[in-house]
Design an enzyme around this catalytic site. Structure first.
Site, mmCIF file in Angstrom:
data_model
loop_
_atom_site.group_PDB
_atom_site.id
_atom_site.type_symbol
_atom_site.label_atom_id
_atom_site.label_comp_id
_atom_site.label_asym_id
_atom_site.label_seq_id
_atom_site.Cartn_x
_atom_site.Cartn_y
_atom_site.Cartn_z
ATOM 1 N N VAL A 1 -18.998 -18.713 -29.161
ATOM 2 C CA VAL A 1 -19.246 -18.670 -27.729
ATOM 3 C C VAL A 1 -20.639 -18.140 -27.462
ATOM 4 O O VAL A 1 -21.088 -17.210 -28.118
ATOM 5 C CB VAL A 1 -18.206 -17.762 -27.068
ATOM 6 C CG1 VAL A 1 -18.598 -17.468 -25.634
ATOM 7 C CG2 VAL A 1 -16.844 -18.407 -27.134
ATOM 8 N N GLU B 1 -6.661 4.926 -45.714
ATOM 9 C CA GLU B 1 -6.157 3.968 -46.696
ATOM 10 C C GLU B 1 -7.222 3.605 -47.728
ATOM 11 O O GLU B 1 -6.936 3.470 -48.914
ATOM 12 C CB GLU B 1 -5.603 2.736 -45.972
ATOM 13 C CG GLU B 1 -4.342 3.117 -45.187
ATOM 14 C CD GLU B 1 -3.659 1.982 -44.433
ATOM 15 O OE1 GLU B 1 -4.350 1.036 -44.029
ATOM 16 O OE2 GLU B 1 -2.431 2.057 -44.267
ATOM 17 N N ASP C 1 -8.054 -5.871 -28.071
ATOM 18 C CA ASP C 1 -9.031 -4.777 -28.151
ATOM 19 C C ASP C 1 -10.051 -4.799 -27.020
ATOM 20 O O ASP C 1 -10.503 -3.747 -26.550
ATOM 21 C CB ASP C 1 -9.808 -4.861 -29.480
ATOM 22 C CG ASP C 1 -8.982 -4.385 -30.659
ATOM 23 O OD1 ASP C 1 -7.796 -4.051 -30.453
ATOM 24 O OD2 ASP C 1 -9.517 -4.357 -31.778
ATOM 25 N N ALA D 1 -3.294 -3.656 -33.331
ATOM 26 C CA ALA D 1 -2.661 -4.971 -33.374
ATOM 27 C C ALA D 1 -1.467 -5.092 -32.426
ATOM 28 O O ALA D 1 -1.290 -6.121 -31.771
ATOM 29 C CB ALA D 1 -2.218 -5.274 -34.806
ATOM 30 N N GLN D 2 -0.662 -4.049 -32.360
ATOM 31 C CA GLN D 2 0.542 -4.119 -31.526
ATOM 32 C C GLN D 2 0.258 -4.431 -30.071
ATOM 33 O O GLN D 2 0.933 -5.247 -29.452
ATOM 34 C CB GLN D 2 1.262 -2.770 -31.566
ATOM 35 C CG GLN D 2 2.092 -2.540 -32.786
ATOM 36 C CD GLN D 2 2.837 -1.230 -32.637
ATOM 37 O OE1 GLN D 2 3.541 -1.028 -31.659
ATOM 38 N NE2 GLN D 2 2.646 -0.347 -33.587
#
Lengths: 443, 443
Positions: A86, A177, A307, A325-326
């Protein structure tokens, strides 16, 4: 004005920008709606970002966490995918300007997600490595493995040290992580692969500016995580901010300096708005103000989800919903239903977030998880983490390949994909320019 | 003269250049020999080249056919790996000059393999795509998928045609297998992924300068292969050579022209010799003359094995052994045994080639195979092909992942890895220069 070759129909056209969690969920939920769905993404795949850190640490192959967008929608008749980027939106004419031509829309849905936020520090941005895209994860893998190869060529401790100091900035799930995976590498893989490497010189740091790691979870989980990280040998620093980094010396707010050539930055994200949106509604962090139906404030038919969307309609989240993500998945589904409802003359429903909990792994056999008022940690949380991630990964093949990798790793303590893929000097032809010429054709 | 940090021992040092089939087999066979083994490769992985064409056609992930060299030898005590590129050999001083420093040797083993041969045609070299390395296969996958994406943006047949004409040059196993995989893509994948694509405009050509495809096999197998290829819609041309190619128009020796933007070249390979070898013994095709013990003629302690070695000691192969994996593996093993024998005061044995047969797949469910006087074709040969390739693939994880992919593909008619990995515009930092600075760190 070139028109990319999208068939014209009588149906209203919903153009979705971005094939992340938000974008694919709205596209799916419009399956039976009387609309034409056009999804635009600069890549031809959906990326499962929660497992990026495993690609970066040679635990999974890049392809196993990417799923071709065309594959997801191959049975959805009203769906059209176009690969492209875009440039801007021309709201007055209901036209999206892209590198593959101008696309007319009736509804525009911005689901461009977020990118790494270096908070304006150019020097850090130039020298640190972010981790939001597949190529960045592959780049980290290549880079880290090269640090080990290069360390072997050196004999002085002074030269080796900065190559074996790995610093993660940001104590969110990604940083935690990553640090855990590095500790696992050091313990199980490197002694076998690099018996000559002076591993006592290798340090793994996790630096968090706030008072605790995994700030989105309860204080008890933060404490467990801190203790687990220290147990596996990660040096965790809280209440310490990064002041500057020139590629060699990392300057911290407590006055300390760490010599490192590897700064992995996951300390923040920012929205990626599109030029042409109402300027007053674009916030400094790149998010765009939307109402409770995800409609961009000041516009009539432009929506933002995931987001990028800044929605404040919930007392639990006075600064907007978290960029996870949720939220993206739920907003995508909800907006799909709302567009369908309005086309059928029914009322739209305001978005309500159902928090399903959160979790993070800390190396092998350890994790923390919180959901439905339950708090888990240790082995059980680790198994739960794996099950949730496997179930959410798109596609049977990907699930199977990831499962095989985890299964294999669990029993062999091995990581299969520690290869350095690089552009060779010889015989790579310069390929012809294409319509996608802003991006080199090579990876 | 920098010395890369390889420990000095009392044992004679065998330096092996190249971690292909030849290189890893000699390194393995020296496991219990009283030597120090140093393996040098510009990549940190062994590549299983026979399956490259499946990576190029989105059937396998790149990582599943690459195996980290350090992983192969992690239990071999006398083994040292260094990632680096050879510059030249200084035979007078027994020193190998590389980009990571000078390496002293007692025995030098050249196992650098071969690369694509464009037979001196610079224009073709610039515009065609070879397929000998992992990055080339990923490049082909990216490129081919982009052709489909771009075709969708066009509306005139004249513009679409060259994007959908795919031409393989060279009727050996690579060309045949690639053409078969393209036919499979066209039949099973593209109609689902790209329902809007005018697939009747897509042509797959296989062009062979000699009188038959798979010239290394019997005439009966060649005929079967020709018929099978035609059956699945590949246009096979024999006795036709490529005269020139500018990136758009392919000129053939029969006067025909094909408009294509995709020329995949597997019409020949050439050796990759190292500067400093006895010049008189380096042939125009890059191979190096060796005696029947793989000793480079005119030298005392420099050996060459695999594709690079030109050995003429067998009436069946008056022009030297074929440049295939089997010869490389057998020469590697034999030379390892010979070096061990000579160190123990025993005589070396001359190399004898045991031809175990050959095989090639032609798309789904079809293959030809010849071994031990038996000739197979069709489904049974296809199963045999899969078993042989799975067994020869290194590493349990890779075997499992490849098996899963094949199994999945067989039942779903799907190809999982059709993703375009490209360097993004945003947020890829310029990484620090390294000792490996001749290669960009990015893939």
């Amino acid at each position: 004005m070139i028109q990319p070759n999208i068939p014209d129909t009588d149906r209203p056209r919903v153009v979705i920008v971005g094939g992340g969690f938000a974008g694919i969920n709205i596209a799916k939920s419009l399956k039976n709606a009387p609309v034409q769905v056009v999804l635009l993404d600069r890549n031809n795949y959906h990326l499962f970002q929660p497992l990026l850190y495993q690609v970066a640490t040679a635990g999974l192959e890049p392809d196993s966490i990417a799923f071709p967008l065309r594959g997801i929608f191959k049975r959805q008749k009203n769906f059209h995918f176009r690969m492209g980027e875009v440039k801007s939106v021309n709201a007055a004419d209901n036209v999206l300007v892209t590198n593959i031509g101008d696309i007319r829309y009736n509804y525009l849905v911005i689901a461009t997600g977020s990118n790494t936020n270096f908070f304006g520090n150019k020097l850090i941005e130039e020298n640190a490595i972010g981790m939001k895209s597949l190529i960045e994860a592959v780049q980290i893998r290549n880079y880290v493995l090269k640090q080990f190869e290069e360390s072997l060529l050196l004999s002085s401790e002074k030269e080796i040290r900065p190559k074996l100091n790995f610093v993660m900035v940001g104590g969110g799930p990604t940083g935690v992580e990553l640090a855990g995976a590095f500790a696992e590498l050091r313990k199980y893989i490197l002694p076998k692969d690099y018996p000559e490497l002076p591993l006592h010189l290798m340090n793994i740091y996790l630096i968090e500016a706030g008072p605790r790691v995994l700030a989105g979870m309860t204080e008890a989980s933060s404490k467990k995580t801190f203790a687990s990280l220290e147990h596996i040998g990660v040096k965790v620093m809280t209440n310490v901010a990064v002041k500057d980094y020139d590629g060699h010396n990392l300057l911290l707010s407590n006055g300390e300096t760490i010599e490192t050539q590897s700064l992995l930055w996951s300390a923040g994200v920012k929205g990626m708005p599109i030029a042409g949106l109402p300027e007053a509604e674009v916030l400094p962090n790149g998010r765009v103000n939307v109402d409770e139906f995800n409609l961009v404030k000041g516009s009539k038919n432009i929506y933002a989800i995931g987001d990028i969307a800044m929605m404040v309609n919930d007392d639990r989240f006075p600064k907007g919903y978290p960029m996870v993500a949720q939220v993206a998945m739920q907003q995508g589904k909800q907006l799909g239903k709302n567009i369908t409802a309005s086309l059928r003359g029914r009322a739209m429903k305001p978005f309500r977030y159902a928090d399903l909990g959160s979790m993070a792994t800390i190396g092998r056999n350890r994790a923390v998880a919180e959901f439905a008022g339950i708090r888990l940690s240790g082995y059980l949380a680790w198994v739960a983490w794996m099950v949730v991630h496997l179930l959410n990964l798109l596609g049977f093949r990907n699930k199977l390949v990831v499962f095989i990798n985890w299964f294999y790793r669990y029993f062999t303590y091995d990581r299969g994909t520690r290869i350095i893929i690089k552009r060779g000097a010889a015989n790579i032809v310069k390929l012809r320019q294409s319509v996608y010429q802003t991006d080199p054709l090579l990876p």
